[in-house]
Design a protein around this motif. Structure first.
Motif, PDB file in Angstrom:
ATOM      1  N   ILE A  64      53.277  91.734  70.452  1.00 47.09           N
ATOM      2  CA  ILE A  64      54.644  91.966  70.942  1.00 47.09           C
ATOM      3  C   ILE A  64      55.644  91.143  70.129  1.00 47.09           C
ATOM      4  O   ILE A  64      56.720  91.634  69.748  1.00 47.09           O
ATOM      5  CB  ILE A  64      54.743  91.646  72.438  1.00 47.09           C
ATOM      6  CG1 ILE A  64      53.913  92.647  73.246  1.00 47.09           C
ATOM      7  CG2 ILE A  64      56.205  91.679  72.917  1.00 47.09           C
ATOM      8  CD1 ILE A  64      53.720  92.271  74.702  1.00 47.09           C
ATOM      9  N   CYS A  65      55.292  89.881  69.842  1.00 39.83           N
ATOM     10  CA  CYS A  65      56.171  89.023  69.035  1.00 39.83           C
ATOM     11  C   CYS A  65      56.462  89.641  67.667  1.00 39.83           C
ATOM     12  O   CYS A  65      57.568  89.507  67.133  1.00 39.83           O
ATOM     13  CB  CYS A  65      55.526  87.655  68.824  1.00 39.83           C
ATOM     14  SG  CYS A  65      55.549  86.582  70.266  1.00 39.83           S
TER      15      CYS A  65
ATOM     16  N   ASN B  62      63.639  87.726  66.055  1.00 38.73           N
ATOM     17  CA  ASN B  62      64.365  87.115  67.169  1.00 38.73           C
ATOM     18  C   ASN B  62      63.423  86.808  68.332  1.00 38.73           C
ATOM     19  O   ASN B  62      63.480  87.438  69.385  1.00 38.73           O
ATOM     20  CB  ASN B  62      65.489  88.053  67.623  1.00 38.73           C
ATOM     21  CG  ASN B  62      66.570  87.290  68.371  1.00 38.73           C
ATOM     22  OD1 ASN B  62      66.345  86.212  68.874  1.00 38.73           O
ATOM     23  ND2 ASN B  62      67.755  87.873  68.431  1.00 38.73           N
ATOM     24  N   ASN B  63      62.571  85.805  68.132  1.00 39.93           N
ATOM     25  CA  ASN B  63      61.598  85.447  69.159  1.00 39.93           C
ATOM     26  C   ASN B  63      62.145  84.472  70.189  1.00 39.93           C
ATOM     27  O   ASN B  63      61.420  84.068  71.095  1.00 39.93           O
ATOM     28  CB  ASN B  63      60.342  84.876  68.502  1.00 39.93           C
ATOM     29  CG  ASN B  63      59.290  85.943  68.272  1.00 39.93           C
ATOM     30  OD1 ASN B  63      58.637  86.381  69.204  1.00 39.93           O
ATOM     31  ND2 ASN B  63      59.145  86.376  67.035  1.00 39.93           N
ATOM     32  N   GLY B  64      63.411  84.089  70.038  1.00 36.00           N
ATOM     33  CA  GLY B  64      64.017  83.193  71.004  1.00 36.00           C
ATOM     34  C   GLY B  64      64.665  83.939  72.144  1.00 36.00           C
ATOM     35  O   GLY B  64      64.051  84.187  73.184  1.00 36.00           O
TER      36      GLY B  64
ATOM     37  N   VAL C 274      61.458  89.011  77.013  1.00 35.81           N
ATOM     38  CA  VAL C 274      60.507  90.122  76.893  1.00 35.81           C
ATOM     39  C   VAL C 274      59.114  89.654  77.319  1.00 35.81           C
ATOM     40  O   VAL C 274      58.405  90.352  78.048  1.00 35.81           O
ATOM     41  CB  VAL C 274      60.483  90.678  75.452  1.00 35.81           C
ATOM     42  CG1 VAL C 274      59.260  91.561  75.229  1.00 35.81           C
ATOM     43  CG2 VAL C 274      61.747  91.483  75.180  1.00 35.81           C
ATOM     44  N   ASN C 275      58.712  88.483  76.857  1.00 38.90           N
ATOM     45  CA  ASN C 275      57.415  87.910  77.236  1.00 38.90           C
ATOM     46  C   ASN C 275      57.339  87.706  78.741  1.00 38.90           C
ATOM     47  O   ASN C 275      56.326  88.033  79.383  1.00 38.90           O
ATOM     48  CB  ASN C 275      57.217  86.581  76.497  1.00 38.90           C
ATOM     49  CG  ASN C 275      55.884  85.929  76.803  1.00 38.90           C
ATOM     50  OD1 ASN C 275      55.674  85.382  77.883  1.00 38.90           O
ATOM     51  ND2 ASN C 275      54.980  85.968  75.851  1.00 38.90           N
ATOM     52  N   ASP C 276      58.406  87.191  79.305  1.00 38.89           N
ATOM     53  CA  ASP C 276      58.442  86.938  80.750  1.00 38.89           C
ATOM     54  C   ASP C 276      58.317  88.239  81.542  1.00 38.89           C
ATOM     55  O   ASP C 276      57.619  88.301  82.562  1.00 38.89           O
ATOM     56  CB  ASP C 276      59.751  86.229  81.103  1.00 38.89           C
ATOM     57  CG  ASP C 276      59.668  85.497  82.426  1.00 38.89           C
ATOM     58  OD1 ASP C 276      58.628  84.870  82.691  1.00 38.89           O
ATOM     59  OD2 ASP C 276      60.637  85.567  83.197  1.00 38.89           O
ATOM     60  N   LEU C 277      58.969  89.283  81.064  1.00 36.36           N
ATOM     61  CA  LEU C 277      58.893  90.582  81.731  1.00 36.36           C
ATOM     62  C   LEU C 277      57.526  91.224  81.557  1.00 36.36           C
ATOM     63  O   LEU C 277      56.944  91.755  82.510  1.00 36.36           O
ATOM     64  CB  LEU C 277      59.963  91.527  81.165  1.00 36.36           C
ATOM     65  CG  LEU C 277      61.404  91.310  81.625  1.00 36.36           C
ATOM     66  CD1 LEU C 277      62.349  92.137  80.772  1.00 36.36           C
ATOM     67  CD2 LEU C 277      61.561  91.689  83.090  1.00 36.36           C
TER      68      LEU C 277
ATOM     69  N   SER D  93      53.177  80.169  76.579  1.00 35.28           N
ATOM     70  CA  SER D  93      52.816  79.119  75.621  1.00 35.28           C
ATOM     71  C   SER D  93      52.713  79.701  74.214  1.00 35.28           C
ATOM     72  O   SER D  93      53.173  79.090  73.244  1.00 35.28           O
ATOM     73  CB  SER D  93      51.476  78.477  76.017  1.00 35.28           C
ATOM     74  OG  SER D  93      51.596  77.799  77.237  1.00 35.28           O
ATOM     75  N   VAL D  94      52.094  80.888  74.103  1.00 40.05           N
ATOM     76  CA  VAL D  94      52.025  81.574  72.807  1.00 40.05           C
ATOM     77  C   VAL D  94      53.435  81.850  72.296  1.00 40.05           C
ATOM     78  O   VAL D  94      53.751  81.628  71.119  1.00 40.05           O
ATOM     79  CB  VAL D  94      51.236  82.897  72.923  1.00 40.05           C
ATOM     80  CG1 VAL D  94      51.331  83.694  71.622  1.00 40.05           C
ATOM     81  CG2 VAL D  94      49.778  82.620  73.269  1.00 40.05           C
ATOM     82  N   GLN D  95      54.289  82.318  73.177  1.00 43.48           N
ATOM     83  CA  GLN D  95      55.667  82.641  72.806  1.00 43.48           C
ATOM     84  C   GLN D  95      56.399  81.411  72.278  1.00 43.48           C
ATOM     85  O   GLN D  95      57.130  81.477  71.288  1.00 43.48           O
ATOM     86  CB  GLN D  95      56.414  83.208  74.011  1.00 43.48           C
ATOM     87  CG  GLN D  95      57.827  83.671  73.716  1.00 43.48           C
ATOM     88  CD  GLN D  95      57.863  84.839  72.754  1.00 43.48           C
ATOM     89  OE1 GLN D  95      57.085  85.768  72.891  1.00 43.48           O
ATOM     90  NE2 GLN D  95      58.765  84.794  71.793  1.00 43.48           N
TER      91      GLN D  95
END
Length: 307
Positions: free
Chosen positions: A257-258, A106-108, A114-117, A127-129
């Motif tokens: 993390i992803c 669930n990378n969306g 999560v990436n933003d935090l 961009s990686v996300q």
């Protein structure tokens, strides 16, 4: 502690709340699962896929580096899933749903916040996300779709079914319009955004409805194995691959993390559409989402120490 609470309150709890709404609605009204499945597969998902690809902003060099890692990770998880399926003695349909629960993450709706935090609005990390999100969209409706449909209706029929799905044309048209930078009028983009933004709520409510239909004890061994592979084995494999590829810094941190995110709701949608143990698939999404509240913060902290 503040990071842990932020992930719980801003990411995990809202998802659990919507799944809970699905449980309540199904127990009260007995929702038609076939109708929900068709709405998701033929209406919401095509719109979401088109918007995600059409509006992506990604450099070619970053795309190449990340995709190489993701393809290697896919190969490792594929063979790992096949091996564990055999150890568990799963049938073809159960194995198809089990493998999708491991490979599709669930990378969306979880990965982006999560990436933003974790990276505090770092544009490189985001961009990686977004590369991972796009890869997951393509993966879900190529590998994931064939995995689910072949186990249910056979390879030949699944190929015919595949070319009839609107998500295929949403994917191709989104890529073409993005590549040639074709502007779309607002009267087209506005309804597409409205439908795409509704996808999360409908998908999570449908997962809740699936969970409400059957107790988790029937699938406890499969669910536990799926969650361990998705949340523990996958990031371990990712770490090894990142070292082998000599990737470091923010890119490596973001990819690690992803790799630790819970099972995608798309695995449950595919299982429901093709009748591959949909109750297990819904429970795998719910269990991995709940358990990720314990594992994600650990992986986020570990990523900064390792890379």
């Amino acid at each position: 502690m503040s990071s842990y609470l932020s992930i719980l309150t801003q990411v995990i709890f809202p998802i659990i709340l919507l799944i809970g709404v699905g449980v309540i609605l199904h127990r009260r009204f007995q929702l038609d699962m076939n109708t929900l499945s068709k709405l998701i597969m033929y209406f919401f998902l095509p719109a979401m896929t088109f918007i995600a690809i059409y509006e992506a902003s990604i450099s070619l060099s970053l795309l190449k580096e990340v995709v190489i890692f993701l393809l290697l990770q896919l190969a490792v998880l594929h063979f790992l899933g096949k091996a564990v399926s055999k150890l568990l003695g799963l049938g073809e349909k159960s194995a198809a749903s089990f493998n999708n629960s491991i490979i599709l993450s669930n990378n969306g709706n979880i990965g982006i916040p999560v990436n933003d935090l974790a990276f505090r609005h770092d544009p490189l990390a985001m961009s990686v996300q977004m590369v991972v999100v796009l890869f997951e969209v393509v993966l879900a409706f190529t590998y994931g779709l064939f995995n689910a449909s072949t186990a249910s209706i056979g390879l030949k029929t699944s190929l015919i079914t595949f070319v009839k799905l609107p998500i295929v044309y949403a994917l191709v048209s989104g890529m073409l319009l993005h590549m040639f930078q074709v502007p779309l009028p607002s009267f087209v983009l506005i309804p597409l955004h409205t439908v795409a933004n509704s996808m999360l709520a409908v998908a999570l409510v449908s997962i809740g409805a699936q969970v409400a239909r059957l107790g988790i004890s029937r699938y406890s061994r499969m669910v536990l194995s799926s969650s361990l592979l998705r949340l523990v084995a996958a990031p371990l494999c990712a770490y090894v691959l990142l070292r082998l590829l000599n990737m470091n810094g923010v890119i490596a941190q973001a990819l690690l993390i992803c790799s630790a995110l819970p099972t995608s709701r798309n695995s449950a949608a595919l299982a429901l559409e093709y009748g591959n143990e949909p109750e297990f698939a819904a429970q795998a999404v719910l269990a991995s989402t709940l358990l990720s509240s314990l594992t994600l913060t650990f992986v986020i902290d570990l990523s900064t120490r390792l890379f």
